[in-house]
Each structure stands twice: as C-alpha cells, then as structure tokens.
Design a protein around this motif. Structure first.
Motif, mmCIF file in Angstrom:
data_model
loop_
_atom_site.group_PDB
_atom_site.id
_atom_site.type_symbol
_atom_site.label_atom_id
_atom_site.label_comp_id
_atom_site.label_asym_id
_atom_site.label_seq_id
_atom_site.Cartn_x
_atom_site.Cartn_y
_atom_site.Cartn_z
ATOM 1 N N LEU A 176 0.824 -1.202 0.000
ATOM 2 C CA LEU A 176 0.000 0.000 0.000
ATOM 3 C C LEU A 176 0.861 1.256 0.000
ATOM 4 C CD1 LEU A 176 -2.845 -0.988 2.516
ATOM 5 C CD2 LEU A 176 -2.730 -1.330 0.035
ATOM 6 N N ASP A 177 1.938 1.224 0.762
ATOM 7 C CA ASP A 177 2.839 2.382 0.801
ATOM 8 C C ASP A 177 3.486 2.620 -0.565
ATOM 9 O OD1 ASP A 177 2.245 2.768 3.447
ATOM 10 O OD2 ASP A 177 4.054 1.769 4.216
ATOM 11 N N LEU A 178 3.803 1.522 -1.273
ATOM 12 C CA LEU A 178 4.415 1.662 -2.596
ATOM 13 C C LEU A 178 3.396 2.145 -3.628
ATOM 14 C CD1 LEU A 178 7.080 1.263 -4.124
ATOM 15 C CD2 LEU A 178 6.365 -1.068 -4.639
ATOM 16 N N ALA A 179 2.130 1.726 -3.444
ATOM 17 C CA ALA A 179 1.091 2.087 -4.409
ATOM 18 C C ALA A 179 0.528 3.485 -4.182
ATOM 19 C CB ALA A 179 -0.047 1.065 -4.351
ATOM 20 N N ALA A 180 0.642 4.004 -2.981
ATOM 21 C CA ALA A 180 0.007 5.270 -2.608
ATOM 22 C C ALA A 180 0.313 6.425 -3.567
ATOM 23 C CB ALA A 180 0.396 5.644 -1.178
ATOM 24 N N PRO A 181 1.566 6.614 -4.015
ATOM 25 C CA PRO A 181 1.844 7.735 -4.920
ATOM 26 C C PRO A 181 1.116 7.638 -6.267
ATOM 27 C CG PRO A 181 3.878 6.914 -3.938
ATOM 28 C CD PRO A 181 2.809 5.927 -3.619
ATOM 29 N N CYS A 182 0.600 6.464 -6.607
ATOM 30 C CA CYS A 182 -0.114 6.300 -7.888
ATOM 31 C C CYS A 182 -1.513 6.918 -7.834
ATOM 32 C CB CYS A 182 -0.241 4.816 -8.237
ATOM 33 S SG CYS A 182 1.330 3.947 -8.402
ATOM 34 N N ILE A 183 -1.998 7.195 -6.633
ATOM 35 C CA ILE A 183 -3.360 7.737 -6.489
ATOM 36 C C ILE A 183 -3.285 9.255 -6.483
ATOM 37 C CG2 ILE A 183 -5.463 7.733 -5.091
ATOM 38 C CD1 ILE A 183 -4.549 5.086 -3.889
ATOM 39 N N ASP A 184 -3.362 9.860 -7.651
ATOM 40 C CA ASP A 184 -3.337 11.320 -7.732
ATOM 41 C C ASP A 184 -4.729 11.904 -7.951
ATOM 42 O OD1 ASP A 184 -3.712 10.409 -10.289
ATOM 43 O OD2 ASP A 184 -1.804 11.160 -11.070
ATOM 44 N N SER A 185 -5.692 11.051 -8.320
ATOM 45 C CA SER A 185 -7.080 11.484 -8.503
ATOM 46 C C SER A 185 -7.982 10.366 -7.995
ATOM 47 C CB SER A 185 -7.360 11.783 -9.979
ATOM 48 O OG SER A 185 -8.715 12.141 -10.181
ATOM 49 N N PRO A 186 -8.307 10.361 -6.698
ATOM 50 C CA PRO A 186 -9.062 9.244 -6.098
ATOM 51 C C PRO A 186 -10.365 8.915 -6.820
ATOM 52 C CG PRO A 186 -8.249 10.710 -4.389
ATOM 53 C CD PRO A 186 -7.967 11.390 -5.694
ATOM 54 N N GLN A 187 -11.115 9.944 -7.253
ATOM 55 C CA GLN A 187 -12.404 9.690 -7.910
ATOM 56 C C GLN A 187 -12.250 8.939 -9.224
ATOM 57 O OE1 GLN A 187 -11.469 12.614 -6.613
ATOM 58 N NE2 GLN A 187 -12.844 12.696 -4.847
ATOM 59 N N ASN A 188 -11.082 9.015 -9.826
ATOM 60 C CA ASN A 188 -10.824 8.342 -11.097
ATOM 61 C C ASN A 188 -9.931 7.121 -10.927
ATOM 62 O OD1 ASN A 188 -12.316 10.218 -12.629
ATOM 63 N ND2 ASN A 188 -10.589 11.633 -12.628
ATOM 64 N N THR A 189 -9.928 6.554 -9.722
ATOM 65 C CA THR A 189 -9.056 5.412 -9.426
ATOM 66 C C THR A 189 -9.853 4.264 -8.818
ATOM 67 O OG1 THR A 189 -7.190 6.910 -9.007
ATOM 68 C CG2 THR A 189 -6.996 4.659 -8.181
#
Length: 280
Positions: free
Chosen positions: A194-207
């Motif tokens: 989760l810590d490694l994936a977190a930076p990939c979420i730049d637009s939560p509504q579109n993820t």
C-alpha cells in the motif's frame, strides 16, 4: 523435492516438455522452482506457462466481452436532436393519439436515446497477495491485469506482496513475464504494498483499487484502505478468484470491509470483472 527434480529433467528435453499438459498444479510447481531453471529448461518452462496463460486468457477475454465496459449514465439527459430521436419508442408511446378517421398519428411527446457515457477511471491499481496459498488468484490476476491494460485510456498498476513487495507494473502487458517475476512465499505484509502504491493515487475519484488477499495479515493495512475509500477511491477487496473449492477469508476483516460499504468479493473472475464495471 523429488517431483521438482524430475520436472527439471523433463523441462530440459523439448520433446518431453512438449508432451506435458499445462495445468494449475504444473504451473505452481514451475513458479516455485523457477529459480533453479536455466537455459533450455527455462525456455521450455516459459512455453508451458504461455500455453496455460493462452488457454485461460481465452476464457477471461470471453467473460470480459460479456461485460460492457461503457454504460449509459442516466444522470446525463439525452440531447434533443433528431439524431438521438428514439422513433420506435415515440410511436409506441403515442399510439393512443391515433386518429382512425384521418389515419394520422398525432405526436405530443418525443422520446430520445441517452448518449451520455460514464468514462472508465483513468487508473486501475491491483494489489495481490503472492503467498503460496494465493497462486491461482495470482495467475488469474496477472491475466486480467494484462486485459485491462490493453483497454484505451486505462493505466494499470500491479503490485504483488508477501513479506516483500514487487512492482510488476512495467510487465503488466505480458502475463508470462509477470508470473516469472513473482516470488511465491509465506507471510503477509500488505502495508508495504500500500505504501508503494500510494503515490499512484493522484485522482481518487478516477481510481479503482482492487486488493486480492485472504486478509490473514496483521500489518496496519485496513486503516489505509479505509482512508483511500473515504477519499473517493473505488475500493474492491477480493478474497479469492476461483470456480470451485473452499477458500478461507479472515472473518475479522470480512466484517470490517462490510462496515465501510466494501464487502469482500469471492468467486469466479467474472464476478470481479462485473464489479469493476459497476464502479467504472
């Protein structure tokens, strides 16, 4: 160990390896022992994995086609232009206005087709448990990830974890290469993934975030997933991907996910595809 040593010898012979029938059990043996394979044995192992992946891909792609990935959005009103006019429905709804004497149908209401579409999220993040008990889910997940990655305007990130985490995103379009880079093992520490994936979420509504695990994991992962959901991410926890057989999911987290409105999904891959369709 004897079975693995026998398999290594068979894989060295292209004629014998060609006679092997690809199966989940054989694939699991290869994945466990791939570190001891090299040269012709490794190449023949790749061919066997590719044959199994191709067979399973046909099934999953068929299931994918059966689920429409672009759906009408009823929140978008239809544009009142002639091109969108629903002629059949308009005639049917106005039949009570038929004048038999003049032989004319008087139309007092027009009906239009909805053309507004709900777009796919730009990102699909898949986090999968690669411990030994999750081998089948790992295989099916890598194939599904490659199918979604082939869709236009969809960015797929794939992470596998046990007590380590591997970013498989660079290989997501090639399920064979992805599987060969997994490291089946024991133990779980989802928080690392989760810590490694977190930076990939730049637009939560579109993820959309798909987490596949048995959730027998004592790291502080649930608070992170709950925070992602509250921020607007589409969270899909998955307990297993299978067609038959028993599969255990940690009942404590099954209840917790249900409380936050994201019940754990378990069953055939088609269920996961349908769930992704709903949130997309």
């Amino acid at each position: 160990m004897i079975h693995r040593m026998d398999l290594r010898e068979v894989l060295k012979d292209p004629v014998l390896s060609e006679r092997l029938t690809p199966s989940m059990a054989l694939l699991e043996q290869i994945l466990w022992d791939k570190g001891n394979l090299s040269g012709p044995a490794l190449q023949n192992a790749k061919k066997l994995i590719a044959r199994y992946v191709d067979e399973l891909s046909k099934v999953l792609k068929l299931q994918m086609r059966q689920v429409t990935l672009r759906v009408h959005d009823n929140r978008v009103p239809p544009r009142r232009i002639f091109r969108n006019l629903d002629m059949k429905r308009t005639i049917w709804k106005n039949l009570t206005n038929w004048d038999p004497n003049e032989r004319r149908l008087y139309v007092d209401r027009l009906f239009y087709r909805r053309t507004g579409k709900k777009s796919l999220p730009t990102k699909l993040i898949i986090i999968v448990d690669q411990s030994g008990s999750m081998t089948l889910a790992m295989v099916q997940t890598t194939i599904l990830a490659s199918i979604f990655a082939a869709l236009p305007k969809v960015i797929v990130h794939l992470f596998a974890f046990d007590t380590r985490v591997i970013d498989l995103t660079p290989y997501v379009h090639d399920p064979v290469e992805t599987l060969l880079r997994t490291k089946l093992g024991g133990g779980n520490d989802m928080r690392l993934a989760l810590d490694l994936a977190a930076p990939c979420i730049d637009s939560p509504q579109n993820t959309a975030v798909v987490v596949i695990s048995d959730f027998y994991d004592w790291s502080d992962f649930f608070s992170v997933l709950r925070q992602w959901k509250e921020s607007g991410c589409h969270l899909i926890p998955v307990g297993s991907l299978h067609t038959t057989g028993y599969f255990a999911v940690n009942p404590e987290y099954a209840a917790k996910f249900k409380e936050i409105g994201a019940p754990i999904l378990s069953g055939s891959p088609k269920k996961l595809i349908e769930q992704i369709k709903k949130v997309m």
